[in-house]
Scaffold this active site. Structure first.
Site, PDB file in Angstrom:
ATOM      1  N   CYS A  55     -20.261  -1.454  12.994  1.00  0.00           N
ATOM      2  CA  CYS A  55     -20.115  -0.629  11.844  1.00  0.00           C
ATOM      3  C   CYS A  55     -18.883  -0.609  11.015  1.00  0.00           C
ATOM      4  O   CYS A  55     -17.870  -0.240  11.802  1.00  0.00           O
ATOM      5  CB  CYS A  55     -20.634   0.661  12.377  1.00  0.00           C
ATOM      6  SG  CYS A  55     -20.602   1.900  11.127  1.00  0.00           S
ATOM      7  N   GLY A  56     -18.887  -1.139   9.848  1.00  0.00           N
ATOM      8  CA  GLY A  56     -17.641  -1.468   9.119  1.00  0.00           C
ATOM      9  C   GLY A  56     -16.856   0.183   9.053  1.00  0.00           C
ATOM     10  O   GLY A  56     -15.726   0.173   9.153  1.00  0.00           O
ATOM     11  N   ASN A 178     -30.516  -4.747   7.384  1.00  0.00           N
ATOM     12  CA  ASN A 178     -30.000  -3.841   6.179  1.00  0.00           C
ATOM     13  C   ASN A 178     -30.081  -4.471   4.852  1.00  0.00           C
ATOM     14  O   ASN A 178     -29.908  -5.817   4.982  1.00  0.00           O
ATOM     15  CB  ASN A 178     -28.367  -3.461   6.766  1.00  0.00           C
ATOM     16  CG  ASN A 178     -28.241  -3.016   8.140  1.00  0.00           C
ATOM     17  OD1 ASN A 178     -28.398  -1.748   8.442  1.00  0.00           O
ATOM     18  ND2 ASN A 178     -27.889  -3.769   9.146  1.00  0.00           N
ATOM     19  N   ARG A 197     -30.833  -0.162   8.308  1.00  0.00           N
ATOM     20  CA  ARG A 197     -31.670  -0.306   9.473  1.00  0.00           C
ATOM     21  C   ARG A 197     -31.431   0.768  10.533  1.00  0.00           C
ATOM     22  O   ARG A 197     -30.305   1.062  10.564  1.00  0.00           O
ATOM     23  CB  ARG A 197     -31.277  -1.621  10.247  1.00  0.00           C
ATOM     24  CG  ARG A 197     -32.068  -1.951  11.504  1.00  0.00           C
ATOM     25  CD  ARG A 197     -31.935  -3.239  12.068  1.00  0.00           C
ATOM     26  NE  ARG A 197     -30.490  -3.570  12.440  1.00  0.00           N
ATOM     27  CZ  ARG A 197     -30.138  -4.431  13.357  1.00  0.00           C
ATOM     28  NH1 ARG A 197     -30.857  -5.408  13.788  1.00  0.00           N
ATOM     29  NH2 ARG A 197     -28.712  -4.545  13.878  1.00  0.00           N
ATOM     30  N   CYS A 205     -22.364   1.649   3.406  1.00  0.00           N
ATOM     31  CA  CYS A 205     -22.445   1.030   4.514  1.00  0.00           C
ATOM     32  C   CYS A 205     -21.384  -0.211   4.399  1.00  0.00           C
ATOM     33  O   CYS A 205     -21.466  -1.084   3.591  1.00  0.00           O
ATOM     34  CB  CYS A 205     -23.918   0.221   4.614  1.00  0.00           C
ATOM     35  SG  CYS A 205     -24.007  -0.829   5.977  1.00  0.00           S
ATOM     36  N   GLY A 206     -20.442   0.189   5.393  1.00  0.00           N
ATOM     37  CA  GLY A 206     -19.155  -0.727   5.310  1.00  0.00           C
ATOM     38  C   GLY A 206     -19.360  -2.034   5.384  1.00  0.00           C
ATOM     39  O   GLY A 206     -18.989  -3.085   4.796  1.00  0.00           O
ATOM     40  N   THR A 207     -20.476  -2.404   6.573  1.00  0.00           N
ATOM     41  CA  THR A 207     -20.801  -4.111   6.675  1.00  0.00           C
ATOM     42  C   THR A 207     -21.611  -4.549   5.751  1.00  0.00           C
ATOM     43  O   THR A 207     -21.419  -5.652   5.140  1.00  0.00           O
ATOM     44  CB  THR A 207     -21.299  -4.230   8.147  1.00  0.00           C
ATOM     45  OG1 THR A 207     -22.190  -3.289   8.234  1.00  0.00           O
ATOM     46  CG2 THR A 207     -20.313  -4.149   9.039  1.00  0.00           C
TER      47      THR A 207
HETATM   48  N1  LIG Z   1     -27.552   0.280  10.881  1.00  0.00           N
HETATM   49  C1  LIG Z   1     -26.510  -0.721  10.765  1.00  0.00           C
HETATM   50  C2  LIG Z   1     -25.375  -0.544  11.676  1.00  0.00           C
HETATM   51  C3  LIG Z   1     -24.390   0.487  10.838  1.00  0.00           C
HETATM   52  C4  LIG Z   1     -23.626  -0.277   9.652  1.00  0.00           C
HETATM   53  C5  LIG Z   1     -22.865   0.702   9.045  1.00  0.00           C
HETATM   54  N2  LIG Z   1     -23.614   1.637   8.209  1.00  0.00           N
HETATM   55  C6  LIG Z   1     -21.424   0.085   8.635  1.00  0.00           C
HETATM   56  O1  LIG Z   1     -20.740   0.820   7.704  1.00  0.00           O
HETATM   57  O2  LIG Z   1     -21.183  -0.906   8.566  1.00  0.00           O
HETATM   58  C7  LIG Z   1     -27.589  -1.872  11.918  1.00  0.00           C
HETATM   59  O3  LIG Z   1     -28.304  -1.485  12.685  1.00  0.00           O
HETATM   60  O4  LIG Z   1     -27.174  -2.899  11.758  1.00  0.00           O
END
Ligand SMILES: N[C@@H](CCC[C@H](N)C(=O)O)C(=O)O
Length: 302
Positions: A55-56, A178, A197, A205-207
Site C-alpha cells: 500500500c503506497g 486494482n 480491489r 491509491c498510492g500504488t
Molecule cells: N487494495 C489494494 C491494496 C491497497 C493499495 C493502496 N490503496 C495504495 O495506496 O497503494 C490491493 O488489494 O492490492
C-alpha cells in the site's frame, strides 16, 4: 506494541469492523510489526479483510510513525515482498508532513499479476474488447496488481462496472486487480481515479498512481520529462511520483511516491477489546492535520 499479537483471524475481523463502522469507510488497516531486516514491518489488510502485498499511501504513514518513534529520516520498511527505502521529504505545505517511498518490485509478467488473456505474457497498451471497447489496458504488479487505462474523460460507471467484473470471480484476473483510469493533463501531469480491489472507489491509491505514472512514462515519451517529478491529481488531492525509466529492462525501472502522511485521529483502545473486536469503548482524539491537508488541497489547481 501489543502484549500478544493479533491472530490473522482477529486482524481480518478487526479490519472489516474498523473500516466499515468506526472509520466511516476507510480503505484498510495497516499493521506495524517488528522486523528482522528493517526498522519495522508493514502489513496491509483491505476493508474486506483480504491482505494486499503493498500500500503506497500506507507506506508513507507507516514511514512517519517509525520516523517519529526512532528519530530517523532514512530507513527501510519490510513489506510482503521486499524491504523498501523510505525517507522524510520536504513538506508539501505547512503542517502537511511528507514522505517519499520506494515502490517495488515491478513486474509485467502474467504470472505475477496474475492474469490470463489469450496467449499474452504481458498486457501493455492492449485493446481488450471484453473489458471496454475503444480503450487500451496495461497491467503491472508493483507488486500488488494494477490495470491502467488512459482516457480523455473518466466514465465512473464504466470504471465501476469493470472494477466489479474483474474483482468478482473471473478468469481474466483470478485474484482480482486494482483498476485506474488516468487522464494526461499536460507534460508530467496526470489525474488518476482508482477502483480498488477489496475496497471499491477510493479517493487515492498510492500504488495505483505509481503504476499509472510508470505506464505513462513508458507509453508517452513526448509528454514525460524524466528530470522532473510527475504531479498526480486524484479525487482526494495530489501526490508526486518520480520515475527512473529503464526502457530496455522495464522491470528495472524505479518508482518513488512522494506525498502526505497525515494522522487524522489518535485512537486509544484496551488490548483485550482489540482481540475481541469490541470497538464500543474507544477513546478518539481528532488532530488538526486534516485541516492542514485540506488547506493544501485548496491551493492546488491543475
Ligand atoms: N487494495 C489494494 C491494496 C491497497 C493499495 C493502496 N490503496 C495504495 O495506496 O497503494 C490491493 O488489494 O492490492
Amino acid at each position: 506494541m501489543l502484549e500478544k499479537p493479533l491472530t490473522d483471524k482477529e486482524l481480518i475481523n478487526l479490519a472489516i469492523n474498523l473500516c466499515a463502522n468506526i472509520l466511516g469507510g476507510a480503505d484498510g488497516l495497516l499493521v506495524v510489526d517488528a522486523s528482522d531486516t528493517s526498522l519495522g514491518k508493514m502489513r496491509v489488510i483491505n476493508a474486506d479483510g483480504s491482505e494486499a502485498k503493498m500500500c503506497g499511501n500506507g507506506l508513507r504513514t507507516v514511514s512517519r510513525y517509525l520516523s517519529e518513534k526512532y528519530q530517523l529520516d532514512n530507513f527501510k520498511i519490510e513489506t510482503m515482498e521486499s524491504d523498501l527505502a523510505v525517507s522524510k521529504a520536504e513538506d508539501l505545505y505547512p503542517g502537511v508532513p511528507t514522505f517519499s517511498v520506494e515502490i517495488s518490485p515491478i513486474s509485467f509478467q502474467k504470472k505475477d499479476l496474475p492474469f490470463s488473456y489469450k496467449n499474452f505474457n504481458e498486457m501493455i497498451d492492449q485493446s481488450i474488447p471484453e473489458f471496454i471497447s475503444e480503450q487500451t489496458f496495461s497491467a503491472v504488479a508493483v507488486p500488488n496488481p494494477h490495470l491502467i487505462s488512459f482516457v480523455s474523460d473518466i466514465n465512473q460507471l464504466e470504471l465501476k462496472n469493470l472494477g466489479q467484473k474483474l474483482n468478482d470471480q473471473n478468469d481474466y484476473f483470478p485474484e482480482g486487480v486494482n483498476i485506474s483510469f488516468s487522464q494526461i493533463l499536460k507534460t508530467n501531469t496526470l489525474f488518476v481515479q482508482t477502483y480498488e480491489r477489496g475496497v471499491g472507489f477510493t479517493n487515492a491509491c498510492g500504488t495505483g498512481m505509481s503504476a499509472a505514472s510508470l505506464i505513462f512514462a513508458l507509453l508517452n515519451p513526448d509528454q514525460f520529462d524524466a528530470n522532473k517529478d510527475i504531479s498526480v491529481y486524484n479525487p482526494g488531492g495530489l501526490v508526486k511520483t518520480h520515475i527512473i525509466l529503464n526502457r530496455e529492462h522495464k522491470e528495472q525501472s524505479e518508482i518513488r511516491l512522494i506525498g502526505n502522511a497525515t494522522f487524522t485521529h489518535e485512537v486509544n483502545v484496551v488490548e483485550s477489546n482489540l482481540h475481541n473486536n469490541k470497538l464500543n469503548q474507544l477513546e478518539i482524539t481528532e488532530t488538526d492535520e486534516e485541516t492542514a491537508y485540506q488547506n493544501f488541497v485548496k491551493t492546488i489547481s491543475n
